[in-house]
Scaffold this motif. Sequence first.
Motif, mmCIF file in Angstrom:
data_model
loop_
_atom_site.group_PDB
_atom_site.id
_atom_site.type_symbol
_atom_site.label_atom_id
_atom_site.label_comp_id
_atom_site.label_asym_id
_atom_site.label_seq_id
_atom_site.Cartn_x
_atom_site.Cartn_y
_atom_site.Cartn_z
ATOM 1 N N ALA A 1 -6.203 3.961 4.915
ATOM 2 C CA ALA A 1 -6.344 3.846 3.463
ATOM 3 C C ALA A 1 -5.474 4.868 2.739
ATOM 4 O O ALA A 1 -4.900 4.580 1.685
ATOM 5 C CB ALA A 1 -7.808 4.020 3.062
ATOM 6 N N SER B 1 -16.599 0.899 0.994
ATOM 7 C CA SER B 1 -16.139 -0.466 0.722
ATOM 8 C C SER B 1 -15.522 -0.534 -0.658
ATOM 9 O O SER B 1 -16.061 0.025 -1.616
ATOM 10 C CB SER B 1 -17.303 -1.459 0.820
ATOM 11 O OG SER B 1 -16.864 -2.757 0.456
ATOM 12 N N GLY B 2 -14.387 -1.222 -0.736
ATOM 13 C CA GLY B 2 -13.765 -1.502 -2.022
ATOM 14 C C GLY B 2 -14.257 -2.797 -2.614
ATOM 15 O O GLY B 2 -13.881 -3.158 -3.730
ATOM 16 N N ILE C 1 -14.502 0.404 5.291
ATOM 17 C CA ILE C 1 -13.690 1.559 5.663
ATOM 18 C C ILE C 1 -14.542 2.485 6.524
ATOM 19 O O ILE C 1 -15.644 2.866 6.119
ATOM 20 C CB ILE C 1 -13.169 2.330 4.433
ATOM 21 C CG1 ILE C 1 -12.416 1.400 3.485
ATOM 22 C CG2 ILE C 1 -12.281 3.487 4.856
ATOM 23 C CD1 ILE C 1 -12.033 2.050 2.170
ATOM 24 N N SER D 1 -5.495 5.281 -1.080
ATOM 25 C CA SER D 1 -5.100 4.169 -1.944
ATOM 26 C C SER D 1 -6.297 3.633 -2.721
ATOM 27 O O SER D 1 -7.444 3.775 -2.321
ATOM 28 C CB SER D 1 -4.465 3.054 -1.112
ATOM 29 O OG SER D 1 -5.387 2.557 -0.158
ATOM 30 N N SER E 1 -10.056 6.313 -0.367
ATOM 31 C CA SER E 1 -10.540 6.870 0.890
ATOM 32 C C SER E 1 -9.357 7.300 1.748
ATOM 33 O O SER E 1 -8.214 6.899 1.498
ATOM 34 C CB SER E 1 -11.363 5.818 1.643
ATOM 35 O OG SER E 1 -11.666 6.242 2.954
ATOM 36 N N TYR F 1 -0.538 -1.864 7.801
ATOM 37 C CA TYR F 1 -1.602 -2.332 8.686
ATOM 38 C C TYR F 1 -1.121 -2.645 10.104
ATOM 39 O O TYR F 1 0.056 -2.932 10.349
ATOM 40 C CB TYR F 1 -2.231 -3.602 8.103
ATOM 41 C CG TYR F 1 -3.216 -3.361 6.975
ATOM 42 C CD1 TYR F 1 -3.133 -2.232 6.161
ATOM 43 C CD2 TYR F 1 -4.224 -4.271 6.708
ATOM 44 C CE1 TYR F 1 -4.032 -2.031 5.132
ATOM 45 C CE2 TYR F 1 -5.136 -4.079 5.676
ATOM 46 C CZ TYR F 1 -5.019 -2.945 4.885
ATOM 47 O OH TYR F 1 -5.918 -2.741 3.868
ATOM 48 N N SER G 1 -10.067 -5.080 7.403
ATOM 49 C CA SER G 1 -9.879 -6.229 6.520
ATOM 50 C C SER G 1 -9.996 -7.515 7.319
ATOM 51 O O SER G 1 -9.528 -7.602 8.452
ATOM 52 C CB SER G 1 -8.504 -6.159 5.848
ATOM 53 O OG SER G 1 -8.247 -7.319 5.086
ATOM 54 N N VAL H 1 -9.184 1.342 7.009
ATOM 55 C CA VAL H 1 -9.583 0.103 6.347
ATOM 56 C C VAL H 1 -9.745 -1.000 7.391
ATOM 57 O O VAL H 1 -8.928 -1.136 8.305
ATOM 58 C CB VAL H 1 -8.539 -0.325 5.307
ATOM 59 C CG1 VAL H 1 -8.875 -1.701 4.735
ATOM 60 C CG2 VAL H 1 -8.437 0.692 4.198
ATOM 61 N N GLN I 1 -10.148 -3.843 0.521
ATOM 62 C CA GLN I 1 -10.740 -2.893 1.463
ATOM 63 C C GLN I 1 -12.207 -3.249 1.706
ATOM 64 O O GLN I 1 -13.122 -2.630 1.161
ATOM 65 C CB GLN I 1 -10.584 -1.468 0.927
ATOM 66 C CG GLN I 1 -9.132 -1.085 0.698
ATOM 67 C CD GLN I 1 -8.977 0.285 0.055
ATOM 68 O OE1 GLN I 1 -9.925 0.867 -0.462
ATOM 69 N NE2 GLN I 1 -7.759 0.801 0.078
ATOM 70 N N ILE J 1 0.864 -1.172 0.000
ATOM 71 C CA ILE J 1 0.000 0.000 0.000
ATOM 72 C C ILE J 1 0.897 1.216 0.000
ATOM 73 O O ILE J 1 1.774 1.353 0.828
ATOM 74 C CB ILE J 1 -0.893 0.032 1.244
ATOM 75 C CG1 ILE J 1 -1.838 -1.171 1.215
ATOM 76 C CG2 ILE J 1 -1.670 1.311 1.356
ATOM 77 C CD1 ILE J 1 -2.705 -1.285 2.424
#
Length: 928
Positions: A278, A386-387, A326, A281, A286, A267, A292, A290, A323, A171
């Motif tokens: 995030a 949300s990704g 978030i 990224s 955002s 992370y 996960s 994040v 992601q 990231i």
Amino acid sequence: MAFSTPIWLGAIMLMAIQCLTGAQALHCLSDFDCIVDIGGADDKFFTPVTQLPPTTVQVLATGSPGKYCTTLERDVRPSSQPFPTEIVYATFEERIGLLHPGFPHLDIAPYSILISNSTCYYKEEPCPGLPHVEETRVAPWLRPKSTSVLGTFTVTVTKTRSRTDCTPYPITGSQSKLFPTGTASLYPFPTTTLSHSSPASSGTSIPRPPVMSGQNVFEPISTDPIPANIPARNDHPLQKKNIWDTPGPVSTNKFYANFFIGSQANYGFVHPYAVGWAKGSAPVKSDGLVISHIEADKLAFGNKSDTIPGNPVQCYINPIGIQAMILSASELDNSTVLSVSKPLAFSADIILQPQSNSTSNVTFPLVQGMGFVTGVYTNLQPAIQSGVFFRELASAAPPRPGIFKYRISLENSTTWLIYVTPENGADPKLELVDNGLIRGPTGFKGTIQIAKNPKGGAGETIYDRSAGVYATAANMTGAVSASDKRGSYKLAWEKAGKDVNSTQLLMFALPHHVQSFDTATQGMKTDMLMRTTTKGMATACVGDSWTMVEEDLPIDIGFAPQILGSGTTDLSEAAKQKIKEVAPNELSQDIHQQTNLDSMYFSGKALAKFAMLVYTVRELAQDIPLSESPFQTLKDAFKTFVDNKQKFPLVYDEVWKGVVSSGTYETGDPGLDFGNAFYNDHHFHYGYFILAAAIIGHFEPSWIDANKVWVNMLVRDAANSVSGDALFPFSRGFDWYNGHSWAKGLFESIDGKDQESTSEDTMFAYAIKMWGKTSGDASMEARGNLMLGILSRTLNNYFLMKSDNVNQPKEFIGNKVTGILFENKAEHTTYFGANLEYIHGIHMLPLIPSSGYTRSKDFVREEWDAMFSEQASTSASKVQGGWQGVLYANLAIIDPTASWNFFAQEPFDLAKVDGGASRTWYLAYAAG
């Protein structure tokens, strides 16, 4: 870019799982720079997500693309030192590349390189790879006054550990915005942390539990100042930025370090969730936090071994960059700053602000094992993103008045729950704006909690019981009863939230916790399980504290090797005679030359080696005259360090509060001595000194008083027993939640903290047990025994894998040892090479009396048969150098006769004994 949901989701999966072999290439988009023609590279693939716009990058260039070598530490016996001296890796240039295949490469940047986004070269050819920036070791004071933007470079690095493959998707983000750093509190400061409170809730601080029956294991080691001959420095190359409100020294080796180091975009692994900033990224872009959680079917695996029985994969990794959820706010954008507040042993607050001087913010109390990811909002408009894309948002019946509940379905068919507790009690009326955004009311004050629900209605019932409250910190107590060889330790959480006094916490326990729960804590378990990244399945438990019990502690293990359970330490007359024949050769070695090195690690190993050698001759072979002169020389060699006159004297670092080697300050190399100045491996390095001191003090009690302050200083640095010490943090290395130590210090790492040598972890626990016994510190001795008990359980759950292991992937357990275990992945390798004897031997050395306690006979038998028997691909009889001695010494756990015969043979080549051990001790170990 606009994709239909299934295609987009597939791209995300492909992006994350870069270990997967045989992946198909996608076409490069015209708006992005991509490297497409990569001659000779394997696994050439990439996804739209990995194609990034051109970026201006600054690097220090010293040559053209090619290869560079890493020269690792050596002691004065190069023929027997079990570390290779040269490793060839890739080099990099400033272009952005593609997903990286399974090539060895370096992502711990040497001090002479400032690297942001780069493409690596492997075997003098470009290799697909995203920016290798996860462990940048560059500090401003190390950079030349002028740098230029150049193309490619080649470097030569000395005395640093290298990196493995199975590289994750990094990231990346823009330059971090630094939050003003606060000043750490001075001693005395409160030993109980302040509880977190939010505008929507009142907080309560759980009182520390009473001391358990038996010897308290958390009594202060000492309150002595740093010895006057150790100078203090406040110019550590990594200054304490992005941190404020620190109630005491900041621990350097904890799960939250990525939030205040480097890019701040990597992370923290709290189990079962991984969380990270995030920071703009892809794919959502955002600036929130994040959340996960990776299921087992999303794991990426490395190549299968064609030599190890069962053909296990070389590595596994949890994809980073998916992601799922978030927690953010509409006001958070590329001006957002992240700061860390109240960093403690088990917790830290992560704070996001629109700008550094903003009074509006969202605070995330991160606590290991937390059941919810909680955001405490102050005057911001919540934005939940949300990704993976939202499929559905549905309002649900509130669990209690004042708490609003929502159910979310994602496009990957997972279900998540949202609990909103507004300060004013008004309905937040969360709105699904589109498939990537849920928006809340403006100027919101209150808490939003998110949790993944793997159990449908039954899971909701469990979450509903604890919604509205959240952990803010944890306290630790423990005791050992020597008479029944039993120890217990308790984790008790401080909490905040709505109805906090009447609502119990939901926390996740790791497998080793559940195995050792006492009867009362067993009743807190639910049947909801969630997978962790590298520690198996976590169990949801409802309660404000847990008590774990360890039976059969190694109370009776002393300095002498013994058959476990028999109490036997006496050697036969034949064994004593052989030792007396062998020992003079090793006792005559130059102790000063082998101990006064430019490395605390290798110096400590040599001191411990000679201490154990002297012990063997003096006590086991009962030949005091033979050992007397070396014993006096050993004390004199140890005095060199107490007097701080070694090649690189120690300094006290006033920034991070610890004792470190001055080598990095003098040379400008952060990797010197395996990163000691950046707090790497302190329990390894200092454990050897502590063990040597315990043996010296055992023979000469009057020596203790003159050296106790110095030795205790090392114990306090690596594993302090209290949180109220102004000079050192509580338990720097040992993680009482995970049940083992983390070796990585102040280095940014996309896969979190890691540890390679479990045997040196146990050596440290054994060393403080024995130093406590020798010096008369009953609490320290008990703490060492309890740590060994916990380690015996956790190592055999997570690191040392028998065929029935259920906590590591079935595709991986055939490796028998994890190699390097990170918080996010495991890789069957080492930082210094991939030979099987390296990978397994680093989990064996040093062989000490407690080795058979933590390395079970069943495990050792399985490992030997699979890896080092005559029928195995790497037969121990064919291994070269000092690693052969390590393997045969470890064999004594299951076949002492074969081990004895190996070391007793004549003529014997001392090159088969590594520089941190002696043939004399190995003979005694096998005979005992």
